[in-house]
Enzyme design. Structure first.
Site, PDB file in Angstrom:
ATOM      1  N   ASP A  30       0.856  -1.189   0.000  1.00 53.69           N
ATOM      2  CA  ASP A  30       0.000   0.000   0.000  1.00 53.69           C
ATOM      3  C   ASP A  30       0.891   1.238   0.000  1.00 53.69           C
ATOM      4  O   ASP A  30       1.881   1.287   0.734  1.00 53.69           O
ATOM      5  CB  ASP A  30      -0.903  -0.012   1.235  1.00 53.69           C
ATOM      6  CG  ASP A  30      -2.024   1.008   1.148  1.00 53.69           C
ATOM      7  OD1 ASP A  30      -1.727   2.220   1.133  1.00 53.69           O
ATOM      8  OD2 ASP A  30      -3.193   0.601   1.106  1.00 53.69           O
ATOM      9  N   ILE A  31       0.565   2.224  -0.814  1.00 56.46           N
ATOM     10  CA  ILE A  31       1.393   3.441  -0.889  1.00 56.46           C
ATOM     11  C   ILE A  31       1.144   4.380   0.285  1.00 56.46           C
ATOM     12  O   ILE A  31       1.908   5.321   0.492  1.00 56.46           O
ATOM     13  CB  ILE A  31       1.222   4.193  -2.228  1.00 56.46           C
ATOM     14  CG1 ILE A  31      -0.226   4.648  -2.419  1.00 56.46           C
ATOM     15  CG2 ILE A  31       1.699   3.344  -3.399  1.00 56.46           C
ATOM     16  CD1 ILE A  31      -0.413   5.626  -3.572  1.00 56.46           C
ATOM     17  N   ASN A  87     -13.351  -3.235   2.234  1.00 54.29           N
ATOM     18  CA  ASN A  87     -14.351  -2.188   2.413  1.00 54.29           C
ATOM     19  C   ASN A  87     -15.353  -2.220   1.262  1.00 54.29           C
ATOM     20  O   ASN A  87     -15.021  -2.651   0.158  1.00 54.29           O
ATOM     21  CB  ASN A  87     -13.678  -0.814   2.463  1.00 54.29           C
ATOM     22  CG  ASN A  87     -12.662  -0.710   3.581  1.00 54.29           C
ATOM     23  OD1 ASN A  87     -12.819  -1.303   4.638  1.00 54.29           O
ATOM     24  ND2 ASN A  87     -11.604   0.046   3.355  1.00 54.29           N
ATOM     25  N   VAL A  96     -11.388   3.061  -3.902  1.00 56.74           N
ATOM     26  CA  VAL A  96     -11.117   2.581  -5.262  1.00 56.74           C
ATOM     27  C   VAL A  96     -12.141   1.490  -5.540  1.00 56.74           C
ATOM     28  O   VAL A  96     -12.242   0.514  -4.791  1.00 56.74           O
ATOM     29  CB  VAL A  96      -9.680   2.031  -5.402  1.00 56.74           C
ATOM     30  CG1 VAL A  96      -9.453   1.490  -6.809  1.00 56.74           C
ATOM     31  CG2 VAL A  96      -8.648   3.104  -5.058  1.00 56.74           C
ATOM     32  N   HIS A 100     -10.656  -4.983  -3.192  1.00 53.78           N
ATOM     33  CA  HIS A 100      -9.285  -5.197  -2.741  1.00 53.78           C
ATOM     34  C   HIS A 100      -9.280  -5.537  -1.264  1.00 53.78           C
ATOM     35  O   HIS A 100     -10.043  -4.988  -0.481  1.00 53.78           O
ATOM     36  CB  HIS A 100      -8.397  -3.994  -3.032  1.00 53.78           C
ATOM     37  CG  HIS A 100      -8.918  -2.677  -2.553  1.00 53.78           C
ATOM     38  ND1 HIS A 100      -9.992  -2.027  -3.154  1.00 53.78           N
ATOM     39  CD2 HIS A 100      -8.523  -1.869  -1.542  1.00 53.78           C
ATOM     40  CE1 HIS A 100     -10.221  -0.878  -2.533  1.00 53.78           C
ATOM     41  NE2 HIS A 100      -9.347  -0.766  -1.540  1.00 53.78           N
ATOM     42  N   HIS A 102      -7.363  -5.406   2.106  1.00 48.69           N
ATOM     43  CA  HIS A 102      -6.285  -4.766   2.861  1.00 48.69           C
ATOM     44  C   HIS A 102      -5.763  -5.784   3.859  1.00 48.69           C
ATOM     45  O   HIS A 102      -6.548  -6.412   4.571  1.00 48.69           O
ATOM     46  CB  HIS A 102      -6.815  -3.576   3.670  1.00 48.69           C
ATOM     47  CG  HIS A 102      -7.173  -2.385   2.863  1.00 48.69           C
ATOM     48  ND1 HIS A 102      -6.283  -1.362   2.628  1.00 48.69           N
ATOM     49  CD2 HIS A 102      -8.324  -2.043   2.250  1.00 48.69           C
ATOM     50  CE1 HIS A 102      -6.888  -0.429   1.910  1.00 48.69           C
ATOM     51  NE2 HIS A 102      -8.130  -0.827   1.661  1.00 48.69           N
TER      52      HIS A 102
END
Length: 121
Positions: A30-31, A87, A96, A100, A102
């Site tokens: 993750d950025i 989420n 987004v 995805h 996390h």
């Protein structure tokens, strides 16, 4: 579905620190990490939200969790523990619209998740 940043990462149009890749999934750091270890696991198939998962996607979603567990083992956090969360939509914290997972680890994670934020306020 419109193209997302994750589609661009899958297509190698945007660089990412790739941790795992196969025909079905991609995992990358993750950025904007929220824990010492924070990575995302995404399907290569673009699915906007959890609500859009179809019956034929069941094994794909299971595969995302398998990838998460594999990387957690590789990073040495499987035994101490980690959080894997997806989420859904705006009030669920999704930013987004490409599902995805996390995966967060490397520190003690409170419950409920917002507990630390409430203490700071």
């Amino acid at each position: 579905m419109s193209e997302t940043i994750f589609t661009k990462i899958v297509n190698k149009e945007i660089p990412a620190e790739i941790l795992y890749e196969d025909d079905l999934a991609l995992a990358f750091s993750d950025i904007n990490p929220q824990a010492p270890i924070h990575f995302l696991v995404i399907p290569k198939k673009p699915i906007p939200t959890i609500n859009d998962i179809e019956l034929e996607d069941k094994s794909l979603v299971g595969h995302l969790y398998w990838v998460a567990a594999l990387i957690a083992k590789q990073k040495g956090v499987a035994e101490s523990g980690y959080r894997a969360v997806m989420n859904c939509n705006e009030q669920g914290g999704q930013t987004v619209y490409h599902i995805h997972l996390h995966v967060l680890a490397g520190k003690s994670l409170g419950w409920p998740p917002y507990q630390e934020k409430l203490k700071a306020e």
